[in-house]
Design a protein around this motif. Structure first.
Motif, short mmCIF file in Angstrom:
data_model
loop_
_atom_site.label_atom_id
_atom_site.label_comp_id
_atom_site.label_asym_id
_atom_site.label_seq_id
_atom_site.Cartn_x
_atom_site.Cartn_y
_atom_site.Cartn_z
N PHE A 53 -0.83 -1.60 17.41
CA PHE A 53 -0.20 -0.41 16.85
C PHE A 53 1.30 -0.48 17.09
CE2 PHE A 53 -1.46 0.43 21.18
CZ PHE A 53 -0.37 1.07 21.74
N GLU A 54 2.03 0.44 16.46
CA GLU A 54 3.49 0.50 16.61
C GLU A 54 3.88 1.78 17.31
OE1 GLU A 54 5.36 0.06 12.83
OE2 GLU A 54 4.38 -1.85 12.38
N ARG A 55 4.94 1.67 18.11
CA ARG A 55 5.40 2.84 18.86
C ARG A 55 6.88 2.70 19.17
NH1 ARG A 55 6.31 5.03 23.90
NH2 ARG A 55 5.32 7.03 24.37
N ALA A 56 7.59 3.82 19.11
CA ALA A 56 9.01 3.84 19.47
C ALA A 56 9.15 4.08 20.96
CB ALA A 56 9.74 4.94 18.69
N PHE A 57 10.06 3.34 21.60
CA PHE A 57 10.40 3.52 23.01
C PHE A 57 11.86 3.96 23.08
CE2 PHE A 57 6.64 0.96 23.36
CZ PHE A 57 6.06 1.38 24.54
N PRO A 58 12.12 5.26 23.07
CA PRO A 58 13.50 5.76 23.04
C PRO A 58 14.34 5.27 24.21
CG PRO A 58 11.94 7.53 22.59
CD PRO A 58 11.14 6.36 23.06
N ALA A 62 14.47 2.42 25.58
CA ALA A 62 15.02 1.10 25.28
C ALA A 62 15.69 1.06 23.93
CB ALA A 62 13.90 0.05 25.33
N GLY A 63 15.55 2.12 23.13
CA GLY A 63 16.16 2.14 21.81
C GLY A 63 15.51 1.13 20.87
N ARG A 64 14.21 0.89 20.99
CA ARG A 64 13.52 -0.12 20.19
C ARG A 64 12.24 0.45 19.60
NH1 ARG A 64 14.04 -6.07 22.97
NH2 ARG A 64 16.18 -5.88 23.73
N HIS A 65 11.82 -0.19 18.50
CA HIS A 65 10.52 0.09 17.91
C HIS A 65 9.65 -1.12 18.17
CE1 HIS A 65 8.48 3.03 15.30
NE2 HIS A 65 7.69 2.03 15.05
N ILE A 66 8.50 -0.91 18.80
CA ILE A 66 7.72 -2.01 19.36
C ILE A 66 6.34 -2.05 18.70
CG2 ILE A 66 6.74 -2.99 21.48
CD1 ILE A 66 9.78 -2.92 21.38
#
Length: 853
Positions: free
Chosen positions: A259-264, A266-270
């Motif tokens: 799945f995809e998830r944003a990690f604010p 780190a400022g990344r979309h993972i």
């Protein structure tokens, strides 16, 4: 065979050899001592034949050699396998140095020496490398040894076992090298990776997990540092249940997830991938984090471009349906050839042939309105650089010479390497649309202006209404003042009639020489004067400017002393019940003012029950928390309550809301001033408390006073002695009396002289200060607070204390601003006596101040 398997096998063989050696040693204990001397080392010959055979088989199977070194002679007795390990011919004994010289110099410090063996401290468990003399090979040897001692504890021999571990070390080194390469790859890979292990926690089975391993990429991708060894609930307690559900399902089912998830942080979309590590009993899940931020940005940009393209297509389709298409163009960017169709050329007065052959961008720009050329050039440059959809509105000069609004819609196509290739598009006539938009803007502006004008008119009307309301309030205030003055005039006329009439009768009787009835007239005049003083106190309490004399007071005791007066006042038709709380806290309050308040409340309750009824006076301790304190407009803390309730007519909510207002009364003109409840409210507020009304029509009313708790003991009742019993002055004691009212000065001076004091009078602060700054003996200053001439009594006293620091001061006042009395904070040696006062109280207070230390 793997390195770990080799190590396990070697350890098992070594254990077997040790057991055989131990068994052999036990068998040798049954051999006569003389037989053991044939074998100096005692390592082999002392064994029984059966034990020796088993030991040899174990040595051959496991590659293990047995040795012993005599402490005194340094002779090493060895088995054949031991000799083979070191590449030496098979012999029963060698000098110990023959083996020591085979060890390479780097490991020489690991071998035992004659000196370390004599001390009984040789290295016991070591691994070192030897150079075999027969083949020249470099081999790893693992040697274990123990010191054997005699009965007296002296070292006798150093015995042990050795085995070749070259293959194991090679496998271990290969494994370490492989793990190092894996670790380097694990640390260097850009993707984040971690292993989590589930455990049973306080929230139930598999209710938490700990991160057992994570690479640096994990922190880069998630923004979470120091993850290893930390549990999920420690890191993200708010999100724990969601992650446990995701990864717990992977652990239970064995089905991987992605799945995809944003990690604010780190400022990344993972992109997150998780899979179970087999077997499932390990309770571990591996998680991979891959940064897809760039891909998401590209997808977002593509979606945005596609949205613009769809919007352009819709506009073009609408324009086609409405016949608003002016023409089309195609710009070949590598050759800078700008070709247009016939409709485009005719619309701009161009030769269709020229349009087909191609125009330059400069020729097209010439037809654009001068004010729009810069923005058009910027828009074209931007779309060529980024590619994708394009839409821009500007004005162009048509064939009739006039400027019209149009919209250019197109798309720039790029080569795979990013080189701009083609820029096709269409022109749409938006003149009518822009005109409609301009008309809407004009109408909107007019509506905005109308709203602003309307708001101004509303504001002016509101101001006019506020002025009218202010005038109405002023009128109501004047009416209330008239009502107040009417009530005050009525009350004071009654009181003055009693005072003046009594004085006239006294004068008449004295002229007639009749003194037998003077006491009756004196008592009547005094009663009327006291009622006038009480009314004055009501006025001051209402304004919250009365001078209070607070004392630690037991309210239960005060009510007990007032109970009989209350019963006589309310009359026989009304029953009075007193419910005093046990252990009632004391409060710091002016007792006489509280008595007046209680009497007023009971009289109000009586008036609310014209047919008779029941009054309940109740006290209690109250600890107000923040919410209860806010409801009563008080600070949180400890208070006592004094409540007076009745079962009379009650009040409507609007009447109850105004009951504490100044001048408000429901009684007819002349029967009330509207100051009773105002006085009570002002007295409660000035005492640091509050007053509250609860009422219901037809059910009755309850008025509660809340007064702060005093942390101390309540004072007892101080009896006021008769003036004839007051203490007399001592020789030479002098009192300065300062008051602008001659009558007051005269009365105070008369009392002082009757008691034997020398009295000095002054009419203002300046005169009084002149006396105080002289050498005249002054034992006490009695002064009014409000004095004429620009200096009040407090200022005069403070100025006198500079030269007379031990001066005692008694302030007598009927009206005193808090500021004049330093907000109620008086220095030692200063007291206040409120006008009007009993002369007995004045005499007592003067004597007490003079005698105070």
């Amino acid at each position: 065979m793997s390195a770990r398997a080799l190590l396990r096998r070697a350890a098992a063989l070594e254990e077997e050899a040790a057991r055989l050696r131990l068994r052999a040693g036990q068998e040798s204990e049954t051999t006569p001592p003389g037989d053991a001397s044939a074998d100096p080392g005692g390592a082999v010959t002392a064994m029984g034949d059966g034990a020796e055979a088993r030991l040899r088989r174990a040595q051959e199977a496991g590659g293990i050699g047995v040795f012993s070194v005599g402490i005194n002679d340094g002779i090493l007795s060895s088995t054949p396998e031991f000799c083979r390990l070191y590449g030496l011919p098979e012999r029963e004994s060698y000098p110990a140095t023959a083996f020591e010289t085979l060890i390479i110099p780097e490991d020489a410090h690991l071998v035992s020496t004659a000196e370390s063996r004599r001390r009984g401290e040789p290295p016991r468990d070591v691994e070192y490398r030897i150079r075999r003399p027969d083949t020249g090979e470099l081999r790893w040897i693992a040697r274990r040894g123990e010191i054997e001692r005699d009965a007296e504890g002296r070292p006798v021999r150093f015995a042990g076992v050795a085995r070749d571990i070259t293959e194991q070390r090679a496998a271990s080194d290969a494994l370490a090298h492989s793990e190092a390469r894996y670790r380097a790859l694990f640390e260097a890979v850009d993707d984040g990776f971690c292993i989590i292990e589930f455990f049973d926690g306080p929230h139930g089975p598999l209710s938490d997990y700990v991160h057992v391993e994570a690479n640096p990429g994990y922190e880069r991708h998630t923004g979470i540092a120091g993850i290893v060894g930390r549990t999920l609930r420690d890191i993200a307690p708010a999100e724990a249940e969601g992650w446990l559900e995701l990864y717990g399902r992977v652990l239970r089912t064995g089905e991987p997830i992605r799945f995809e998830r944003a990690f604010p942080a780190a400022g990344r979309h993972i992109e997150v991938s998780a899979a179970r590590i087999e077997p499932a009993s390990r309770r571990q899940v591996s998680v991979l984090f891959r940064d897809i931020s760039a891909r998401r940005r590209a997808e977002d940009a593509l979606r945005a471009s596609e949205a613009v393209a769809r919007e352009n297509i819709e506009r073009v389709q609408l324009a086609l349906a409405a016949g608003a298409i002016i023409g089309t163009w195609c710009w070949d960017l590598p050759t800078d050839r700008f070709s247009v169709d016939e409709a485009f050329a005719l619309s701009f007065g161009l030769d269709p042939a020229v349009g087909r052959e191609g125009l330059s961008l400069a020729q097209v720009i010439e037809t654009v309105h001068p004010d729009d050329r810069a923005s058009l050039t910027e828009a074209i440059a931007a779309v060529i650089e980024r590619g994708g959809a394009y839409a821009h509105q500007y004005r162009t000069r048509r064939a009739d010479g006039r400027y019209y609004w149009l919209e250019a819609n197109g798309r720039v196509d790029h080569a795979p390497d990013g080189t701009p290739l083609r820029f096709p598009g269409v022109l749409i006539d938006v003149e009518e649309r822009r005109a409609s938009a301009a008309e809407r803007e004009r109408v909107t502006e007019q509506l905005r202006s109308l709203n602003e004008t309307l708001e101004q008119r509303v504001a002016e009307r509101t101001a006019e209404l506020m002025r009218a309301e202010e005038a109405l309030r002023q009128s109501q205030k004047m009416e209330a003042v008239g009502q107040l003055t009417g009530g005050l005039a009525h009350d004071f006329n009654n009181m003055l009639a009693g005072i003046v009439g009594s004085l006239e009768l006294m004068q008449s009787r004295m002229l007639q020489g009749r003194t037998d009835s003077l006491d009756r007239y004196i008592t009547a005049a005094q009663g009327a004067a006291r009622r006038a003083a009480a009314l004055t106190h009501r006025l001051l309490a209402f304004s919250r400017r009365q001078t209070l004399a607070p004392k630690p007071t037991d309210v239960n005791r005060l009510i007990e002393g007032m109970e009989e007066l209350v019963r006589r006042t309310v009359g026989p038709a009304v029953s009075v019940e007193v419910v005093g709380a046990a252990g009632l806290w004391p409060t710091l309050v002016d007792p006489s003012q509280l008595e007046n308040a209680l009497l007023n409340l009971c009289i109000n309750a009586r008036d609310a029950m014209p047919e008779g009824g029941r009054i309940v006076v109740e006290t209690g301790n109250r600890w107000l928390d923040p919410q209860a304190a806010r409801e009563r407009d008080l600070e949180p803390g400890q208070y006592i309550s004094l409540c007076v309730s009745d079962n009379g007519t009650g009040m409507t909510p609007d009447v109850a809301a105004k009951a504490f207002d100044p001048f408000f009364t429901t009684k007819p003109m002349g029967e009330g001033t509207g100051l009773g409840l105002s006085m009570i409210y002002g007295f409660a507020k000035q005492s640091g408390g509050q007053a509250r009304i609860t009422s219901e029509p037809g059910r009755g009313t309850m008025v509660c006073l809340y007064l702060p708790r005093h942390l101390g003991q309540a004072e007892g009742v101080e009896p006021v002695p008769d003036l004839s019993e007051a203490a007399r002055a001592r020789m030479g004691e002098t009192v300065l009396v300062v008051d602008d009212e001659p009558t007051v000065r005269m009365l105070v001076t008369e009392v002082l002289e009757d008691l034997g004091y020398a009295a000095i009078e002054a009419a203002d602060g300046a005169s009084g200060l002149a006396v105080l700054q002289s050498d005249t003996r002054i034992d006490l200053l009695v002064t009014d607070v409000g004095l004429p001439g620009g200096m009040n009594g407090r200022q005069m006293a403070e100025a006198a204390l500079v030269s007379r620091p031990d001066l005692k001061v008694l302030f007598i006042t009927g009206y005193a601003e808090n500021a004049a009395l330093n907000h109620g904070h008086l220095a030692p040696g200063m007291e206040v006596l409120v006008k009007p006062f009993a002369l007995e109280a004045l005499a007592t207070r003067i004597r007490g101040l003079i005698e105070a230390a």
